[in-house]
Structure formats: structure tokens, C-alpha cells
Design a protein around this motif. Sequence first.
Motif: not given
Length: 293
Positions: A198, A214-215, A217, A245
Motif C-alpha cells: 500500500p 478505492r484501495h 495498493y 492489483y
Amino acid sequence: MSEKTVYFSEERSEEAVIARMDPDKVDPRLYRVMTSLIKHLHGFIKEVEPTNEEWMAGIRFLTDTGHMCTDWRQEFILLSDTLGVSMLVETINNRKPSGATETTVLGPFHVEGAPYLENGANICLDGKGEPMVVTGRVADTEGRPIAGALLDLWQANDEGFYDVQQKGIQPDMNLRGIFTTDADGRYWFRSAKPKFYPIPDDGPVGKMLAALGRHPYRPAHIHFIVGAKGFSPITTHYFVPGDPYLTSDAVFGVKESLIVDFVRNDDREAMTKYGFSQPFWQAQCDFVLSRAA
């Protein structure tokens, strides 16, 4: 009222602001940039019509972003990254001839002073993770090998951390090195297969990503800066296929041409050849450089 005088109104707001600048007293590039910025900013406000509370929330977000910046963390760059602006600026400023390796963002974890190593050296200093061998070739756009090209490379470990993030846990300069191509333009090194990780998400940018669903990563990759005398240097990554990802990189750094095969090799003879006691991963990362203008 002179010809240049424009009173402020909703319809002519951008004209009123632009008219306050004197093009004869302003650097031409700055005048062009500011004129465009004002037009787009006022256009955005007219399209969205934010409330006073929403506008102040935006001001607070930018203020918090500035407060998060330190000598080692630049939250505004992180904001630029996550909005895709960094990649767009990078792409515009690194247009390459057809066939040249594509570039991507530098990222925040490059450090100066990585060791110069002989081909075949193992940059994984703590022996952790799944072993990996990377081989490759550096050539020009005509396919001719480039001898003496330098490859400055760095990567995260099998837990998704760079050495600078784990002082006292990882050895200094772990998973970093500078290699030189041989007479055939080839190089190779040993390492450990990288893992996704991340970006810093404990600040306002992280809150923004969460609010947008949203992530934070980034997919697993190896960073490279590749250069040679007479050629334009490139900054790029090579990505691990199949990463969860890969199609949703938080900073939009993935380009299809930068995804390379990582093949697992469990042949005992090959393990012995490379000095491994367990199956390892193999990847080929080739580079094509264009002549400097």
C-alpha cells in the motif's frame, strides 16, 4: 471604462480575473499556464456549483494535505499520483520513439548511493522471500546491444516493504543495486520476488481514497532507471503478471508493455547453478533506449 475593464459576474468571472494580468509584464509561459488554470477552475466551479460548506471542506482537505508534508513525505505528490496526474505529466514529458521502452513514475523510495555490483550478485541481503533471477538486455531502437549501460534498480521485499521503511529490520541497501551491461548488452542479478504494497494511506489522501471506494495498493514490481552515454535515460517498472492489483494500481503506473512473465523454476540443476536451495522465479526484463536528442 477601458476596453480591458471587465466587472466580475458569474457569466464573465474568468474574463475578469484574466484581465487583471498584464501580458506585457508577465512571463509568456506563466501567462499561458495561469490563463488556462483560471478558465478550467472557474469552469469546474460553474459545473459543480459547490455550496460554501463544500468549498470550505475542499480548502480544509488541501490544508491538511500540506500539514502532512515533511522532509521525507510529500502528500501533495501522493495526491497527484492517486489522481493520475503524475503519470500523465510523466507520459507527456517522456514521449519515446516507437519501440523504446515505456516509462512510468519514479516513486518515493529511490535513494542515491546504491552499491555498484557485479552481474549475478544477489541484492536480497537478508535471504528472505522466494528467490528470483532477473536477466535482460539493453539495446537501441535498431536492436543493437548497448555495452556499459547502467541499471539502477530497487524493489520491495516479500512483505511489501522497502528497506527505508524498515530501518533496523531490513539491512541498509537491501534489494537495491546498480549493474552494468556487458559487451552484449546483457545483465543479470539475483533477488527475491517482490510483493504488492500500500501507498501511505494514513493521511488526507488515504481518506480520499476510502471515500471514493478505492484501495491504496500498488501491484508487485521492480523499479529501474536505465541509462547509457548518448541515449535518453528511462525510469520505469516491470510488473508481475497475475498480481491482484495489476488492473487497479493506486497511482496508475501500469502499462501493458511493462508486464513481464515471472516463471517458477523447480529444476534442481538450475537451482544449483544459481546457488538456490529451493525453487525460484525467473523473469526477463529487456530495455530499448532511444538516442539522445
